[in-house]
Design an enzyme around this catalytic site. Structure first.
Site, PDB file in Angstrom:
ATOM      1  N   GLY A  46       0.538  -0.887   0.217  1.00 24.85           N
ATOM      2  CA  GLY A  46      -0.230  -0.063  -0.188  1.00 24.85           C
ATOM      3  C   GLY A  46       0.945   0.947   0.071  1.00 24.85           C
ATOM      4  O   GLY A  46       2.356   1.234   0.484  1.00 24.85           O
ATOM      5  N   GLN A  51       2.819   9.337   1.704  1.00 22.59           N
ATOM      6  CA  GLN A  51       4.570   9.231   1.504  1.00 22.59           C
ATOM      7  C   GLN A  51       5.722   9.638   0.285  1.00 22.59           C
ATOM      8  O   GLN A  51       6.677   9.429   0.389  1.00 22.59           O
ATOM      9  CB  GLN A  51       4.364   7.616   1.352  1.00 22.59           C
ATOM     10  CG  GLN A  51       3.565   6.874   2.561  1.00 22.59           C
ATOM     11  CD  GLN A  51       3.556   5.408   3.155  1.00 22.59           C
ATOM     12  OE1 GLN A  51       2.895   5.009   2.686  1.00 22.59           O
ATOM     13  NE2 GLN A  51       4.575   4.737   2.719  1.00 22.59           N
ATOM     14  N   CYS A  93       6.385  -1.048   6.627  1.00 25.72           N
ATOM     15  CA  CYS A  93       6.354   0.739   6.093  1.00 25.72           C
ATOM     16  C   CYS A  93       7.219   0.901   5.524  1.00 25.72           C
ATOM     17  O   CYS A  93       8.112   0.737   5.979  1.00 25.72           O
ATOM     18  CB  CYS A  93       5.762   1.403   7.067  1.00 25.72           C
ATOM     19  SG  CYS A  93       4.878   3.274   6.555  1.00 25.72           S
ATOM     20  N   LEU A  94       6.788   1.203   4.189  1.00 24.47           N
ATOM     21  CA  LEU A  94       8.061   2.082   3.568  1.00 24.47           C
ATOM     22  C   LEU A  94       8.849   3.370   4.066  1.00 24.47           C
ATOM     23  O   LEU A  94      10.323   3.374   3.223  1.00 24.47           O
ATOM     24  CB  LEU A  94       7.307   2.406   1.676  1.00 24.47           C
ATOM     25  CG  LEU A  94       6.667   0.963   1.097  1.00 24.47           C
ATOM     26  CD1 LEU A  94       5.933   1.965  -0.199  1.00 24.47           C
ATOM     27  CD2 LEU A  94       8.091  -0.451   0.832  1.00 24.47           C
ATOM     28  N   HIS A 135      -3.893   1.004   7.915  1.00 28.98           N
ATOM     29  CA  HIS A 135      -2.657   1.410   7.943  1.00 28.98           C
ATOM     30  C   HIS A 135      -2.391   2.887   7.252  1.00 28.98           C
ATOM     31  O   HIS A 135      -2.379   3.601   7.623  1.00 28.98           O
ATOM     32  CB  HIS A 135      -1.075   0.703   7.901  1.00 28.98           C
ATOM     33  CG  HIS A 135      -0.144   1.131   7.654  1.00 28.98           C
ATOM     34  ND1 HIS A 135       0.934   0.175   8.253  1.00 28.98           N
ATOM     35  CD2 HIS A 135       0.494   1.731   6.896  1.00 28.98           C
ATOM     36  CE1 HIS A 135       2.032   0.488   8.380  1.00 28.98           C
ATOM     37  NE2 HIS A 135       1.982   1.583   6.816  1.00 28.98           N
ATOM     38  N   GLU A 136      -2.754   2.500   6.477  1.00 26.31           N
ATOM     39  CA  GLU A 136      -2.412   3.719   5.092  1.00 26.31           C
ATOM     40  C   GLU A 136      -3.152   4.984   5.297  1.00 26.31           C
ATOM     41  O   GLU A 136      -3.282   5.982   4.852  1.00 26.31           O
ATOM     42  CB  GLU A 136      -3.222   2.946   3.635  1.00 26.31           C
ATOM     43  CG  GLU A 136      -2.579   2.303   3.027  1.00 26.31           C
ATOM     44  CD  GLU A 136      -1.213   2.238   3.115  1.00 26.31           C
ATOM     45  OE1 GLU A 136      -0.397   3.289   2.733  1.00 26.31           O
ATOM     46  OE2 GLU A 136      -0.020   1.365   3.125  1.00 26.31           O
ATOM     47  N   HIS A 139      -1.973   7.107   7.416  1.00 22.79           N
ATOM     48  CA  HIS A 139      -1.323   8.629   6.543  1.00 22.79           C
ATOM     49  C   HIS A 139      -1.594  10.120   6.557  1.00 22.79           C
ATOM     50  O   HIS A 139      -1.437  10.550   6.329  1.00 22.79           O
ATOM     51  CB  HIS A 139      -0.280   7.428   5.029  1.00 22.79           C
ATOM     52  CG  HIS A 139       0.669   6.530   5.405  1.00 22.79           C
ATOM     53  ND1 HIS A 139       2.093   7.075   5.374  1.00 22.79           N
ATOM     54  CD2 HIS A 139       0.988   5.344   5.613  1.00 22.79           C
ATOM     55  CE1 HIS A 139       2.952   6.228   6.926  1.00 22.79           C
ATOM     56  NE2 HIS A 139       2.496   5.072   5.892  1.00 22.79           N
TER      57      HIS A 139
HETATM   58 ZN   LIG Z   1       2.873   3.156   5.771  1.00 23.02          ZN
END
Ligand SMILES: [Zn+2]
Length: 171
Positions: A46, A51, A93-94, A135-136, A139
Site C-alpha cells: 500500500g 508518503q 512501512c516503506l 495502516h494507509e 498516513h
Molecule cells: Zn506505511
C-alpha cells in the site's frame, strides 16, 4: 524508474494531515497510476500520497498474496465502521524501512471512498486488506504505525531503525 521517491522518517511531510480531493479527474488518475507504479517498484502492499510528499487524501493498495495484480484506488477514504474485535499482526512501512512490529488493530473495517472512475464505493474488509486500509488511512492523518506502540517499544524500534540506517550508509 518511477516519478516518485518514497519519503522516510523523520521527513516532516509524513506528519501532516492530507487535504481532501474535489474530484477524480484525469490529473488525479495519472497520479493514481504513478503511485501504483511506485508502490509495485518498492514491493509495497500500500502507498498513501503523503508518503511521496503529496498531501492529498489518496491511497493505492494491492494485497494479493500471489503475483496477480488487483489494485485498489481510494480517494477521500473514510472508515465508517470498525469491529470491536482487535487482533495483533506484524506491520512494516516503506517510510519506516528495515523494521517491523506487532500492532493491535480492528479485525475488520468498512470504508467509504471515491474510486478511479469518481464513483462512491463501500468496502468491508478483514485480513490483510482490512489491516492495510487502517495502516494507509493513518498516513492521511500524519500518523505512522509506530505511533500505536507503547513509548518503550517505539524507542526500541527507532533505535533499531538507526542501526539499520547506519549499516546501510556504510554498505
Ligand atoms: Zn506505511
Amino acid at each position: 524508474m518511477s516519478h516518485f521517491q518514497v519519503l522516510t522518517i523523520p521527513d516532516p511531510r509524513l506528519r501532516q494531515v492530507a487535504a481532501p480531493v474535489t474530484k477524480v479527474d484525469d490529473e488525479v488518475r495519472l497520479l493514481l497510476d504513478q503511485m501504483l507504479e511506485a508502490m509495485y517498484e518498492e514491493d509495497g502492499g500500500g502507498l498513501a500520497a503523503p508518503q511521496i510528499g503529496i498531501l492529498k487524501r489518496i491511497v493505492v493498495m494491492d494485497v494479493e498474496e500471489d503475483d496477480s495484480k488487483n489494485p485498489i484506488f481510494m480517494v477521500n477514504p473514510k472508515i465508517t465502521w470498525a469491529s470491536e474485535n482487535k487482533i495483533w499482526k506484524r506491520e512494516a512501512c516503506l517510510s519506516v524501512p528495515g523494521v517491523s512490529a506487532e500492532i493491535l488493530r480492528s479485525e475488520e473495517v468498512e470504508v467509504e471512498y471515491i474510486d478511479y472512475h469518481n464513483m462512491p464505493q463501500t468496502l468491508k474488509a478483514g485480513g490483510w486488506k482490512g489491516r492495510c486500509i487502517q495502516h494507509e488511512l493513518d498516513h492521511l492523518e500524519g500518523k505512522l504505525y509506530i505511533d500505536h506502540l507503547s513509548p518503550l517499544k517505539r524507542q526500541l524500534i527507532l533505535g533499531k531503525l538507526k542501526r539499520v540506517n547506519r549499516i546501510r550508509a556504510h554498505a
